[in-house]
Design a protein around this motif. Sequence first.
Motif, PDB file in Angstrom:
ATOM      1  N   ALA A  69      46.596  43.994  43.012  1.00 29.46           N
ATOM      2  CA  ALA A  69      46.345  42.664  43.068  1.00 29.46           C
ATOM      3  C   ALA A  69      45.272  43.229  44.832  1.00 29.46           C
ATOM      4  CB  ALA A  69      47.341  42.080  43.686  1.00 29.46           C
ATOM      5  N   LEU A  70      45.793  44.117  45.239  1.00 26.45           N
ATOM      6  CA  LEU A  70      45.060  44.832  46.702  1.00 26.45           C
ATOM      7  C   LEU A  70      44.027  45.417  46.229  1.00 26.45           C
ATOM      8  CD1 LEU A  70      44.454  45.281  49.107  1.00 26.45           C
ATOM      9  CD2 LEU A  70      45.919  47.335  49.016  1.00 26.45           C
ATOM     10  N   GLY A  71      43.454  45.727  44.377  1.00 19.53           N
ATOM     11  CA  GLY A  71      42.377  46.150  44.075  1.00 19.53           C
ATOM     12  C   GLY A  71      41.425  45.744  43.493  1.00 19.53           C
ATOM     13  N   CYS A  72      41.592  44.718  43.393  1.00 16.48           N
ATOM     14  CA  CYS A  72      40.683  42.942  43.334  1.00 16.48           C
ATOM     15  C   CYS A  72      39.886  42.815  43.878  1.00 16.48           C
ATOM     16  CB  CYS A  72      41.669  42.035  41.948  1.00 16.48           C
ATOM     17  SG  CYS A  72      42.286  42.370  40.357  1.00 16.48           S
ATOM     18  N   VAL A  75      37.722  45.038  45.572  1.00 18.69           N
ATOM     19  CA  VAL A  75      36.583  44.742  44.663  1.00 18.69           C
ATOM     20  C   VAL A  75      35.498  43.847  45.278  1.00 18.69           C
ATOM     21  CG1 VAL A  75      35.241  44.292  42.863  1.00 18.69           C
ATOM     22  CG2 VAL A  75      37.117  46.640  43.515  1.00 18.69           C
ATOM     23  N   GLU A  76      36.228  42.496  45.355  1.00 21.84           N
ATOM     24  CA  GLU A  76      35.602  41.358  46.176  1.00 21.84           C
ATOM     25  C   GLU A  76      34.754  41.700  46.813  1.00 21.84           C
ATOM     26  OE1 GLU A  76      35.424  37.242  44.210  1.00 21.84           O
ATOM     27  OE2 GLU A  76      35.950  38.617  43.350  1.00 21.84           O
ATOM     28  N   ALA A  77      35.883  41.921  47.871  1.00 17.24           N
ATOM     29  CA  ALA A  77      35.618  41.945  48.899  1.00 17.24           C
ATOM     30  C   ALA A  77      34.049  43.437  49.462  1.00 17.24           C
ATOM     31  CB  ALA A  77      36.264  41.833  50.416  1.00 17.24           C
ATOM     32  N   GLY A  79      31.785  43.718  47.730  1.00 17.96           N
ATOM     33  CA  GLY A  79      30.827  43.188  46.936  1.00 17.96           C
ATOM     34  C   GLY A  79      30.361  44.019  45.933  1.00 17.96           C
ATOM     35  N   GLN A  80      31.107  44.939  45.161  1.00 22.24           N
ATOM     36  CA  GLN A  80      30.876  45.874  43.839  1.00 22.24           C
ATOM     37  C   GLN A  80      31.384  44.739  42.452  1.00 22.24           C
ATOM     38  OE1 GLN A  80      30.557  48.574  44.358  1.00 22.24           O
ATOM     39  NE2 GLN A  80      30.061  48.346  46.395  1.00 22.24           N
ATOM     40  N   GLY A  81      31.099  43.647  42.675  1.00 19.32           N
ATOM     41  CA  GLY A  81      32.099  42.582  41.540  1.00 19.32           C
ATOM     42  C   GLY A  81      32.905  42.031  41.444  1.00 19.32           C
ATOM     43  N   ASN A  82      32.446  40.479  41.108  1.00 18.52           N
ATOM     44  CA  ASN A  82      33.910  39.443  41.041  1.00 18.52           C
ATOM     45  C   ASN A  82      34.502  38.766  39.480  1.00 18.52           C
ATOM     46  OD1 ASN A  82      31.021  37.839  39.262  1.00 18.52           O
ATOM     47  ND2 ASN A  82      30.278  37.326  41.017  1.00 18.52           N
ATOM     48  N   TRP A  83      35.083  38.019  39.920  1.00 17.14           N
ATOM     49  CA  TRP A  83      35.785  37.452  38.663  1.00 17.14           C
ATOM     50  C   TRP A  83      35.038  36.845  37.482  1.00 17.14           C
ATOM     51  CZ3 TRP A  83      40.617  39.610  37.934  1.00 17.14           C
ATOM     52  CH2 TRP A  83      41.534  39.923  39.115  1.00 17.14           C
TER      53      TRP A  83
END
Length: 95
Positions: A69-72, A75-77, A79-83
Motif C-alpha cells: 500500500a505504501l508503494g502504491c 508512485v501516485e504521490a 507522479g510516476q503513474g496513477n490508478w
Amino acid sequence: RRAAAMERVVRRAEKAGNWYPGGDSPDYLDGSIPGDYGFDPFGLGKDKGNLMRFREAELLHGRWAMLGALGCLVVEATGQGNWLQAPQWAIDGTA
C-alpha cells in the motif's frame, strides 16, 4: 473477594467477542492471542505449534500488504503513474 469479581468480569469480556454470536469457541482458542474471536471452522489451530506458525504468517502477510500500500501511494504521490491508467499500461505499455 474483589479480585474474584474482577476475574469474572475479565473472563466474561474475553468470551463476549465471538465470531458467531451464540456459538461456542473451541477450547484451544481461549482469547490469549490478540484478535482471537474463536474462528477456526476446520480445526487447523488445534496444534499449538500450528497456531503460532499461523499467527507469525499473518503478521508477515500484513506487513507485506502495508508495504504494498505504501508503494502504491509513493508512485501516485511522485507522479510516476496513477490508478486509472495502470491497467492500460499493463496491457500495451503506454501511459
